[in-house]
Write a protein that holds these residues in place. Sequence first.
Motif, PDB file in Angstrom:
ATOM      1  N   ALA A 232       0.834  -1.203   0.000  1.00 33.92           N
ATOM      2  CA  ALA A 232       0.000   0.000   0.000  1.00 33.92           C
ATOM      3  C   ALA A 232       0.867   1.250   0.000  1.00 33.92           C
ATOM      4  O   ALA A 232       1.946   1.285   0.567  1.00 33.92           O
ATOM      5  N   ALA A 233       0.343   2.271  -0.636  1.00 36.61           N
ATOM      6  CA  ALA A 233       0.979   3.589  -0.633  1.00 36.61           C
ATOM      7  C   ALA A 233       0.003   4.564  -0.001  1.00 36.61           C
ATOM      8  O   ALA A 233      -1.195   4.532  -0.292  1.00 36.61           O
ATOM      9  N   ILE A 234       0.507   5.425   0.887  1.00 33.74           N
ATOM     10  CA  ILE A 234      -0.353   6.374   1.573  1.00 33.74           C
ATOM     11  C   ILE A 234       0.331   7.733   1.632  1.00 33.74           C
ATOM     12  O   ILE A 234       1.550   7.825   1.766  1.00 33.74           O
ATOM     13  N   VAL A 235      -0.474   8.762   1.469  1.00 32.82           N
ATOM     14  CA  VAL A 235       0.017  10.130   1.629  1.00 32.82           C
ATOM     15  C   VAL A 235      -1.042  10.924   2.392  1.00 32.82           C
ATOM     16  O   VAL A 235      -2.236  10.791   2.140  1.00 32.82           O
ATOM     17  N   TYR A 236      -0.587  11.698   3.355  1.00 34.74           N
ATOM     18  CA  TYR A 236      -1.445  12.583   4.144  1.00 34.74           C
ATOM     19  C   TYR A 236      -1.197  14.013   3.721  1.00 34.74           C
ATOM     20  O   TYR A 236      -0.092  14.349   3.281  1.00 34.74           O
ATOM     21  N   PHE A 237      -2.197  14.870   3.879  1.00 33.93           N
ATOM     22  CA  PHE A 237      -2.001  16.294   3.581  1.00 33.93           C
ATOM     23  C   PHE A 237      -2.844  17.142   4.528  1.00 33.93           C
ATOM     24  O   PHE A 237      -3.858  16.691   5.054  1.00 33.93           O
ATOM     25  N   ARG A 238      -2.380  18.383   4.742  1.00 35.82           N
ATOM     26  CA  ARG A 238      -3.094  19.319   5.603  1.00 35.82           C
ATOM     27  C   ARG A 238      -2.876  20.739   5.069  1.00 35.82           C
ATOM     28  O   ARG A 238      -1.755  21.105   4.703  1.00 35.82           O
ATOM     29  N   LYS A 239      -3.956  21.509   5.026  1.00 35.92           N
ATOM     30  CA  LYS A 239      -3.887  22.881   4.537  1.00 35.92           C
ATOM     31  C   LYS A 239      -3.063  23.725   5.507  1.00 35.92           C
ATOM     32  O   LYS A 239      -3.263  23.683   6.719  1.00 35.92           O
ATOM     33  N   ILE A 240      -2.148  24.501   4.950  1.00 33.72           N
ATOM     34  CA  ILE A 240      -1.306  25.391   5.734  1.00 33.72           C
ATOM     35  C   ILE A 240      -1.795  26.826   5.618  1.00 33.72           C
ATOM     36  O   ILE A 240      -1.875  27.552   6.599  1.00 33.72           O
TER      37      ILE A 240
ATOM     38  N   GLY B  62       0.865  21.051   3.366  1.00 29.53           N
ATOM     39  CA  GLY B  62       1.956  20.188   3.763  1.00 29.53           C
ATOM     40  C   GLY B  62       1.534  18.768   3.446  1.00 29.53           C
ATOM     41  O   GLY B  62       0.351  18.434   3.549  1.00 29.53           O
ATOM     42  N   PHE B  63       2.472  17.909   3.052  1.00 33.28           N
ATOM     43  CA  PHE B  63       2.106  16.529   2.722  1.00 33.28           C
ATOM     44  C   PHE B  63       3.271  15.592   2.977  1.00 33.28           C
ATOM     45  O   PHE B  63       4.423  16.014   3.069  1.00 33.28           O
ATOM     46  N   GLY B  64       2.936  14.312   3.109  1.00 32.09           N
ATOM     47  CA  GLY B  64       3.958  13.286   3.295  1.00 32.09           C
ATOM     48  C   GLY B  64       3.360  12.015   3.849  1.00 32.09           C
ATOM     49  O   GLY B  64       2.143  11.889   3.979  1.00 32.09           O
ATOM     50  N   ASP B  65       4.236  11.088   4.208  1.00 31.58           N
ATOM     51  CA  ASP B  65       3.763   9.787   4.692  1.00 31.58           C
ATOM     52  C   ASP B  65       3.585   9.734   6.210  1.00 31.58           C
ATOM     53  O   ASP B  65       3.118   8.736   6.749  1.00 31.58           O
ATOM     54  N   ASP B  66       3.929  10.803   6.920  1.00 38.02           N
ATOM     55  CA  ASP B  66       3.745  10.878   8.368  1.00 38.02           C
ATOM     56  C   ASP B  66       2.774  12.022   8.681  1.00 38.02           C
ATOM     57  O   ASP B  66       3.119  13.186   8.470  1.00 38.02           O
ATOM     58  N   PRO B  67       1.583  11.731   9.176  1.00 40.68           N
ATOM     59  CA  PRO B  67       0.588  12.780   9.405  1.00 40.68           C
ATOM     60  C   PRO B  67       0.972  13.772  10.496  1.00 40.68           C
ATOM     61  O   PRO B  67       0.371  14.838  10.610  1.00 40.68           O
TER      62      PRO B  67
END
Length: 77
Positions: free
Chosen positions: A2-10, A20-25
């Motif tokens: 599985a591949a996962i990416v998290y993101f959050r509005k800055i 901001g985005f990456g594999d660690d929330p």
Amino acid sequence: MAAIVYFRKISETEEVVEYGFGDDPDNFERRLTMDRASCTSTAQDAQIDSTFLKASRKLNALHAERGMWPERGMSVS
């Protein structure tokens, strides 16, 4: 695998939305900018890879579905 990416509005302005985005929330090491008019994205580190593309595509899909830029989210495949 599985591949996962998290993101959050800055931040958000009339012209762009920054995420901001990456594999660690809890620790986003990368950022991307979405142009609100064209819905195109730019990697601030200029690294166009699968993580960037996954985040960008999911952000555009959520924007198209909801009519607004999401505050946060993730994409799993």
